[in-house]
Design a protein around this motif. Structure first.
Motif, PDB file in Angstrom:
ATOM      1  N   VAL A 121     -58.322 -71.062 -92.328  1.00 53.32           N
ATOM      2  CA  VAL A 121     -57.356 -71.764 -91.339  1.00 53.32           C
ATOM      3  C   VAL A 121     -58.613 -72.993 -90.961  1.00 53.32           C
ATOM      4  O   VAL A 121     -60.167 -72.949 -90.381  1.00 53.32           O
ATOM      5  CB  VAL A 121     -57.347 -71.024 -89.720  1.00 53.32           C
ATOM      6  N   ALA A 138     -50.625 -73.543 -88.657  1.00 56.02           N
ATOM      7  CA  ALA A 138     -51.936 -73.617 -88.740  1.00 56.02           C
ATOM      8  C   ALA A 138     -51.674 -74.644 -90.038  1.00 56.02           C
ATOM      9  O   ALA A 138     -50.995 -74.400 -90.974  1.00 56.02           O
ATOM     10  CB  ALA A 138     -51.928 -72.886 -88.497  1.00 56.02           C
ATOM     11  N   ILE A 140     -54.032 -74.101 -93.728  1.00 57.96           N
ATOM     12  CA  ILE A 140     -54.351 -73.019 -94.515  1.00 57.96           C
ATOM     13  C   ILE A 140     -55.357 -73.761 -95.413  1.00 57.96           C
ATOM     14  O   ILE A 140     -53.580 -74.126 -96.464  1.00 57.96           O
ATOM     15  CB  ILE A 140     -53.540 -72.045 -94.666  1.00 57.96           C
TER      16      ILE A 140
END
Length: 178
Positions: A121, A138, A140
């Motif tokens: 992350v 988020a 990634i």
């Protein structure tokens, strides 16, 4: 709009996250600092109802690390499932509604599995549409590849956060009404 970025680029991509600091392990106890004993430091202060999920609550000692935000915890949990590091049923008690079905459908394809590089992350942001609900995203990263993940958290009557929706970047699956 109340969009908030919670993680900054503190770590270089591809590096390991910082280790857990456990005061119960020998040799890792934090240094003791004398604190004045007053009634205000012994009692827990009430948390305002409109407090953001990352605001300090007054329940920790001065200088102690703050507990992780629910957005950080769920981003890491969802990443572990979608990258194949954990089974889908690991999230069963942390989901509500259709989120578990969406997560199972997404995990079948293994969308965040990368060859040779473990996904991490890189960044998290969130928006609080109402009290007891958080919409988060988020970023990634796995090597040179960057993916997006969005999820919604809702706080139940037992004050536990549960994931109620999960989406990854790309075309959405058709939604069937039950």
């Amino acid at each position: 709009m109340n969009k908030v970025m919670t993680r900054t680029a503190q770590r270089r991509p591809g590096t390991r996250p910082p280790g857990r600091r456990d005061p119960r392990r020998p040799g890792t106890t934090p240094p003791r600092t004398p604190t004045p004993r007053t009634p205000a430091t012994r009692t827990a202060t009430p948390v305002p109802a409109d407090t953001a999920p990352d605001a300090p609550t007054g329940r920790t000692a001065p200088g102690a690390p703050l507990p992780p935000r629910p957005t950080d915890l769920f981003a890491d949990r969802l990443l572990a499932v979608l990258s194949g590091q954990r089974p889908v049923h690991w999230m069963l008690r942390h989901t509500a509604g259709r989120a578990y079905d969406e997560l199972a459908r997404l995990a079948e394809r293994g969308p965040l599995r990368a060859r040779g590089v473990r996904p991490v992350v890189r960044d998290i942001g969130y928006y609080v549409p109402r009290r007891g609900a958080i919409e988060a995203f988020a970023r990634i990263g796995a090597g040179d590849q960057l993916r997006a993940m969005a999820f919604r958290l809702e706080q139940g009557p037992d004050l536990r956060w549960r994931c109620t929706a999960v989406e990854l970047g790309g075309p959405r699956a058709p939604r069937t009404d039950d």
